[in-house]
Design a protein around this motif. Structure first.
Motif: not given
Length: 395
Positions: A3-26
């Motif tokens: 099985r292929q594995h996809f992680t899909v991360i949503g983005l907004t158009d905010e110029r200062e990106l912020w991601f939770p630690p779990q997303v940054l780890s991915v």
């Protein structure tokens, strides 16, 4: 099973990106990434060195062909990837893949938040690379709140113009442009007349708020239709029209054909009472084109496809196959018309015909039998001083 594995991360158009630690780890542990060119520009500084990037461009078949070479892929998408987004496409194209989604707010949510608008009952439709169908359906249903995703062709101005063309002036439009971009974000509340004349930056989306309820009668009076040469006999009378539609079981149908539409009354009534239907109407007379345009706009019935010319010569392959057909005119070629309908009709479809004489009734029975259909319903209706009509249903 592989099985292929996809992680899909949503983005907004905010110029200062912020991601939770779990997303940054991915992101930091990823090796293969994908998204649109704009997404690449936004996240490029966060990607690991030597990361591979696959642009999402059309045709998508080429994108999924590239995906085959990799076991794990991190995909960036706008807003909530399951809200008319790319995660839906992955699930459809690769049903066996494992998909995990980290959503952001979608643009319509952001616009509603800016408006302080409770949006739990908002009807959301996408016109991004899509036809008008879902939008038209929402208008006809009279949805109180309609959120619309636009594209570069179906702009707020074009949407407002279509609404005014069909008489849906009972909404106010709020447009959000460059949402999340602190420097360029703009939000405007406009009348539809103002919206037609305005210019917009892209990307944008909009929310329509109903200002008053538009009348939605059950049964359109024939006196309000533009008639063929003013001939009152050339329109299906309202009670007969409603009885006819009841025989077609339209709530569970998807594609309705009206063969010999004349004034368009049956097509328009079907469209307004059952807005989920794809309605295709055929008329041999050129005058039918103007009648359908005039009457569909007058009664607020967008989305009817009118085909002018001889039905027996029409290119039916380009049209949605029917599962319900009403024959309103046949020009003495009823048997041939029924044969042609039967050749393209979906399984379980139904044909209804209104007979004005014993001869035409017998002819329809003959035509139905010739294609292996049985007459499953018959009723007789007489309206005022007009000749009685026999409504026949063939399944």
């Amino acid at each position: 099973m592989y099985r292929q594995h996809f992680t899909v991360i949503g983005l907004t158009d905010e110029r200062e990106l912020w991601f939770p630690p779990q997303v940054l780890s991915v992101i930091s542990s990823g090796r293969v990434f994908s998204g649109g060119k704009r997404h690449h520009e936004i996240v490029a500084s966060l990607l690991p060195e030597n990361a591979k990037w696959i642009d999402i461009t059309v045709p998508l078949d080429a994108v999924f062909e590239q995906y085959k070479a990799f076991d794990e892929i991190v995909v960036f998408a706008s807003g909530d990837p399951l809200f008319f987004g790319f995660a839906n496409t992955i699930c459809r194209e690769l049903p066996d893949a494992e998909v995990k989604v980290f959503p952001a707010f979608n643009s319509l949510q952001i616009l509603a938040h800016r408006m302080l608008l409770p949006y739990a009952d908002m009807c959301a439709v996408s016109l991004t690379g899509r036809p008008w169908d879902a939008f038209d359906e929402a208008l006809i249903r009279g949805e109180r709140l309609i959120g619309v995703l636009t594209d570069r062709q179906k702009t707020p101005a074009m949407i407002a113009a279509r609404m005014l063309e069909y008489g849906y002036d009972n909404y106010r439009m709020t447009v959000g442009e460059n949402l999340g971009n602190t420097e360029e974000e703009r939000i405007r509340s406009l009348s539809l007349q103002q919206a037609v004349a305005a210019d917009y930056n892209f990307p944008n989306c909009l929310i329509l708020e109903q200002t008053e309820v538009r009348p939605h009668p059950f049964g359109l009076p024939e006196s309000q239709f533009e008639l063929l040469d003013g001939r009152v006999n050339m329109i299906t009378k309202m009670p007969v029209r409603l009885l006819t539609l009841s025989q077609l079981d339209l709530p569970r149908r998807n594609s309705f054909w009206d063969v010999g539409f004349c004034t368009g009354s049956v097509s328009i009534e079907a469209r307004l009472q059952f807005p989920h239907l794809k309605v295709t109407a055929f008329e041999i007379r050129e005058q039918g084109r103007g009648l359908m345009e005039h009457n569909s706009r007058k009664f607020g019935a967008p989305g009817i496809t009118a085909v002018i010319g001889d039905f027996l010569e029409a290119d039916l392959d380009a049209l949605p196959a029917p599962d319900a057909v009403f024959i309103g005119g046949h020009g003495g070629k009823l048997v041939e018309i029924v044969r042609r309908i039967d050749s393209v009709m979906l399984p379980g479809g139904v044909i209804v015909f209104n007979a004005v004489s014993e001869e035409s009734q017998a002819l329809f029975r003959e035509a139905a039998a010739a294609v292996g259909r049985r007459i499953s319903g018959q009723m007789r209706a007489a309206i005022d001083n007009f000749n009685p009509i026999t409504i026949l249903k063939a399944e």
